[in-house]
Scaffold this motif. Structure first.
Motif, mmCIF file in Angstrom:
data_model
loop_
_atom_site.group_PDB
_atom_site.id
_atom_site.type_symbol
_atom_site.label_atom_id
_atom_site.label_comp_id
_atom_site.label_asym_id
_atom_site.label_seq_id
_atom_site.Cartn_x
_atom_site.Cartn_y
_atom_site.Cartn_z
ATOM 1 N N ALA A 72 0.822 -1.213 0.000
ATOM 2 C CA ALA A 72 0.000 0.000 0.000
ATOM 3 C C ALA A 72 0.854 1.261 0.000
ATOM 4 O O ALA A 72 0.520 2.249 -0.655
ATOM 5 C CB ALA A 72 -0.935 -0.004 1.213
ATOM 6 N N GLN A 73 1.959 1.239 0.735
ATOM 7 C CA GLN A 73 2.827 2.415 0.782
ATOM 8 C C GLN A 73 3.437 2.692 -0.586
ATOM 9 O O GLN A 73 3.594 3.856 -0.985
ATOM 10 C CB GLN A 73 3.937 2.209 1.817
ATOM 11 C CG GLN A 73 4.667 3.489 2.197
ATOM 12 C CD GLN A 73 3.744 4.516 2.827
ATOM 13 O OE1 GLN A 73 3.056 4.232 3.812
ATOM 14 N NE2 GLN A 73 3.706 5.714 2.259
ATOM 15 N N ALA A 74 3.756 1.627 -1.313
ATOM 16 C CA ALA A 74 4.295 1.796 -2.665
ATOM 17 C C ALA A 74 3.227 2.372 -3.589
ATOM 18 O O ALA A 74 3.527 3.188 -4.469
ATOM 19 C CB ALA A 74 4.800 0.455 -3.201
ATOM 20 N N ARG A 75 1.978 1.978 -3.384
ATOM 21 C CA ARG A 75 0.885 2.536 -4.190
ATOM 22 C C ARG A 75 0.724 4.026 -3.912
ATOM 23 O O ARG A 75 0.496 4.818 -4.825
ATOM 24 C CB ARG A 75 -0.421 1.798 -3.899
ATOM 25 C CG ARG A 75 -0.482 0.409 -4.495
ATOM 26 C CD ARG A 75 -1.916 -0.094 -4.603
ATOM 27 N NE ARG A 75 -2.567 -0.204 -3.314
ATOM 28 C CZ ARG A 75 -2.448 -1.250 -2.508
ATOM 29 N NH1 ARG A 75 -1.684 -2.273 -2.857
ATOM 30 N NH2 ARG A 75 -3.086 -1.291 -1.354
ATOM 31 N N VAL A 76 0.841 4.392 -2.635
ATOM 32 C CA VAL A 76 0.743 5.808 -2.271
ATOM 33 C C VAL A 76 1.815 6.613 -2.998
ATOM 34 O O VAL A 76 1.540 7.666 -3.594
ATOM 35 C CB VAL A 76 0.889 5.996 -0.745
ATOM 36 C CG1 VAL A 76 1.012 7.484 -0.404
ATOM 37 C CG2 VAL A 76 -0.301 5.394 -0.018
#
Length: 222
Positions: A72-76
């Motif tokens: 999720a952090q990479a998506r952000v």
């Protein structure tokens, strides 16, 4: 026909040809320019259309690539790098907020949504959606009265997310300990012709959980 008449006719035709050539020399450029403008305009429209399609394709590829990240952090991070304005920019920002929420950063997600909700360049439907989602994320951190006041602005007649906002208003009444007001709000949702099946089911379940009756009769304790 006499020789004089023949001569006059020839002279007349010659004068007409001279006048025609004169008009062509003087005004012919207008016709040529008109043709060039038409051809150039069509070519420009085709170029613009192709450019817009290429931009949309590139944006779609960037969004799908960002969403393809398992983390999720990479998506952000990937969504934050997408530099686009207009409706596409609003959608990308909404997706970024959803990814922030998934990481557990509810405050950051709400802040990102608030930037959309207060941007006058964003279409009203996206602003309303961002505002509603932000208020939902702040259910545990925002005072019920303040949250209700903000939600009421989204529950006016004609608003695109009016019924969802009314559902959230009912939750603010529950948080304030006013179950009767919550039940009344939920019944108004049920009576609306535009209520969806999912929302109807949720409203009915909450009315029963709060001790209300679905038939509209007086609730216990009233």
């Amino acid at each position: 026909m006499s020789n004089n008449e023949s001569f006059i006719n020839e002279v007349t035709e010659e004068v007409r040809r001279d006048q025609l050539f004169m008009y062509l020399r003087r005004y012919g450029w207008i016709a040529v320019a008109s043709v060039l403008i038409l051809v150039g305009g069509a070519a420009y429209n085709e170029y613009r259309k192709a450019s817009e399609e290429a931009t949309a394709q590139a944006l779609g590829d960037a969004v799908f690539a960002a969403l393809d990240n398992d983390d999720a952090q990479a998506r952000v991070a990937a969504l934050a790098e997408i530099d686009v304005t207009g409706p596409a920019g609003a959608v990308a920002a909404l997706l970024e907020a959803a990814a922030l929420q998934e990481t557990g950063d509810l405050e950051g997600a709400a802040a990102r949504l608030d930037t959309i909700a207060t941007d006058p360049e964003v279409a009203p439907i996206y602003r309303d959606l961002a505002s509603l989602k932000s208020l939902m994320l702040q259910a545990d951190t925002m005072e019920p009265d303040a949250r209700r006041a903000a939600l009421e602005a989204l529950a006016v007649p004609g608003a695109p997310f009016r019924l969802l906002a009314m559902e959230q208003i009912a939750f603010t009444h529950v948080a304030a300990g006013d179950n009767a007001a919550a039940i009344e709000t939920l019944r108004a949702v049920l009576e609306d012709a535009e209520v969806t099946r999912g929302l109807r089911d949720r409203a009915q379940s909450l009315i029963v959980a709060l001790g209300g009756n679905l038939d509209g009769s007086a609730d216990p304790g009233q």
